[in-house]
Scaffold this active site. Structure first.
Site, PDB file in Angstrom:
ATOM      1  N   ASP A 138       0.841  -1.203   0.000  1.00  0.00           N
ATOM      2  CA  ASP A 138       0.000   0.000   0.000  1.00  0.00           C
ATOM      3  C   ASP A 138       0.871   1.245   0.000  1.00  0.00           C
ATOM      4  O   ASP A 138       1.704   1.436   0.896  1.00  0.00           O
ATOM      5  CB  ASP A 138      -0.894  -0.013   1.240  1.00  0.00           C
ATOM      6  CG  ASP A 138      -1.812   1.196   1.305  1.00  0.00           C
ATOM      7  OD1 ASP A 138      -2.960   1.093   0.831  1.00  0.00           O
ATOM      8  OD2 ASP A 138      -1.387   2.254   1.825  1.00  0.00           O
TER       9      ASP A 138
ATOM     10  N   TYR B 105       2.855   9.784  -0.094  1.00  0.00           N
ATOM     11  CA  TYR B 105       3.989   9.169   0.603  1.00  0.00           C
ATOM     12  C   TYR B 105       5.316   9.426  -0.107  1.00  0.00           C
ATOM     13  O   TYR B 105       6.380   9.220   0.475  1.00  0.00           O
ATOM     14  CB  TYR B 105       3.791   7.653   0.726  1.00  0.00           C
ATOM     15  CG  TYR B 105       2.523   7.222   1.408  1.00  0.00           C
ATOM     16  CD1 TYR B 105       1.705   8.125   2.096  1.00  0.00           C
ATOM     17  CD2 TYR B 105       2.116   5.894   1.352  1.00  0.00           C
ATOM     18  CE1 TYR B 105       0.534   7.708   2.704  1.00  0.00           C
ATOM     19  CE2 TYR B 105       0.950   5.469   1.973  1.00  0.00           C
ATOM     20  CZ  TYR B 105       0.154   6.387   2.643  1.00  0.00           C
ATOM     21  OH  TYR B 105      -1.001   5.969   3.243  1.00  0.00           O
TER      22      TYR B 105
ATOM     23  N   LYS C 163      -2.893   5.983  -4.086  1.00  0.00           N
ATOM     24  CA  LYS C 163      -3.957   6.935  -3.772  1.00  0.00           C
ATOM     25  C   LYS C 163      -3.691   8.272  -4.452  1.00  0.00           C
ATOM     26  O   LYS C 163      -2.542   8.731  -4.506  1.00  0.00           O
ATOM     27  CB  LYS C 163      -4.064   7.153  -2.255  1.00  0.00           C
ATOM     28  CG  LYS C 163      -4.142   5.858  -1.453  1.00  0.00           C
ATOM     29  CD  LYS C 163      -4.093   6.117   0.047  1.00  0.00           C
ATOM     30  CE  LYS C 163      -3.861   4.824   0.801  1.00  0.00           C
ATOM     31  NZ  LYS C 163      -2.447   4.362   0.717  1.00  0.00           N
TER      32      LYS C 163
ATOM     33  N   HIS D 292      -7.596   9.778  -1.731  1.00  0.00           N
ATOM     34  CA  HIS D 292      -6.965   9.691  -0.415  1.00  0.00           C
ATOM     35  C   HIS D 292      -7.803  10.322   0.699  1.00  0.00           C
ATOM     36  O   HIS D 292      -7.716   9.898   1.861  1.00  0.00           O
ATOM     37  CB  HIS D 292      -5.579  10.336  -0.447  1.00  0.00           C
ATOM     38  CG  HIS D 292      -4.633   9.759   0.553  1.00  0.00           C
ATOM     39  ND1 HIS D 292      -3.270   9.795   0.406  1.00  0.00           N
ATOM     40  CD2 HIS D 292      -4.835   9.121   1.729  1.00  0.00           C
ATOM     41  CE1 HIS D 292      -2.689   9.203   1.428  1.00  0.00           C
ATOM     42  NE2 HIS D 292      -3.623   8.795   2.258  1.00  0.00           N
TER      43      HIS D 292
END
Length: 280
Positions: free
Chosen positions: A45, A50, A75, A108
């Site tokens: 994931d 990120y 996302k 997200h």
């Protein structure tokens, strides 16, 4: 646990335990992903937020494991709230992950993260529909095998459901022993939307004598108890670690928590929550 799968409404199977990569720097992500795949994980994931999609893609490639055997989630950034922006975001994630398709793509958050949890008259309903339209097109084109949302409330989910012919297949939300959003999980279940639980160890803050005693009762560490709790809720569990030994530990959760003890654990963290759930 490694072989456990849950079924999305469109028939796609998703591994019930995945490696979360939030806050893992991109320069070590490839190594972390390779380690996770080596010990048996088949679900990774990540997210544009990120900033480690490249590392995830590199780790998958270097693992030597067939791409079709690995489930990858990413996302679209919470600040992306337009059709054109979402189209570009999907292509950017595909490029960074070095893949022809993404197994699951999520919005997200229903609002930009800097507005999450703050009173606001702005609901971004129209904007989320536009993002969803871009995702639906990519889904139909085979670029995305499944699509869903993250940190969405019941109202946010219903906005998508009522304005699209494709329903969200997943809602990824914060779920752990100290933060158990019972009503939101029930709302997802009622709508046929699978729940993914992030931060099952409350980002390292899962602690307390009562939780420790419960973990000891089952021969678990506290993180294992947290993972097993989310697993028994029927959700996909996304523990995060950069250490191989903890990756293995996170998978070793075969001992069932009794119904009575599950109720005790649920009562520790049940809360109403606020609209829009939580951010990660």
């Amino acid at each position: 646990m490694l072989d456990d799968r849950l079924l999305l409404e469109n028939g796609v199977e998703i591994p019930v335990i995945g490696l979360g990569t939030w806050q893992i720097p991109n320069d070590i992500t490839a190594r972390v992903v390779k380690d996770a795949l080596e010990v048996g994980y088949r679900h990774i994931d990540t997210a544009a937020l990120y900033r480690n999609e490249e590392g995830v893609g590199e780790g998958i490639l270097e693992s030597g494991i067939s791409r079709r055997d690995i489930f990858v989630t990413s996302k679209i950034h919470s600040s992306c709230k337009s059709y054109e922006g979402a189209v570009e975001a999907i292509e950017e994630s595909l490029r960074k992950l070095n893949t022809d398709y993404i197994d699951l793509m999520l919005i997200h958050a229903p609002r930009p993260f800097n507005e999450m949890g703050e009173p606001s008259e702005k609901n971004y309903n129209k904007e989320n529909i536009e993002v969803w339209r871009a995702m639906s097109e990519a889904y139909r084109d085979g670029k995305l095998r499944a699509i869903g949302v993250s940190n969405f409330s019941s109202e946010d989910m219903d906005n998508i459901i009522q304005n699209s012919d494709i329903k969200p297949m997943v809602n990824q939300i914060l779920v752990n022993i100290t933060r158990y959003p019972k009503k939101l999980i029930e709302a997802c279940n009622e709508r046929g939307i699978l729940v993914e639980s992030y931060s099952p160890n409350a980002t390292g803050k899962l602690k307390g004598e009562e939780i420790k005693e419960m973990a000891d009762k089952y021969g678990y560490t506290i993180p294992q108890l947290g993972n097993r709790f989310d697993y028994q809720l029927g959700t996909v569990v996304l523990p995060k670690t950069t250490h191989k030994e903890y990756m293995i530990e996170n998978l070793n959760i075969d001992i069932e928590i009794s119904k009575e003890d599950m109720e005790v654990l649920k009562a520790m963290g049940e809360y109403e929550g606020w609209k829009g759930s939580n951010s990660d």
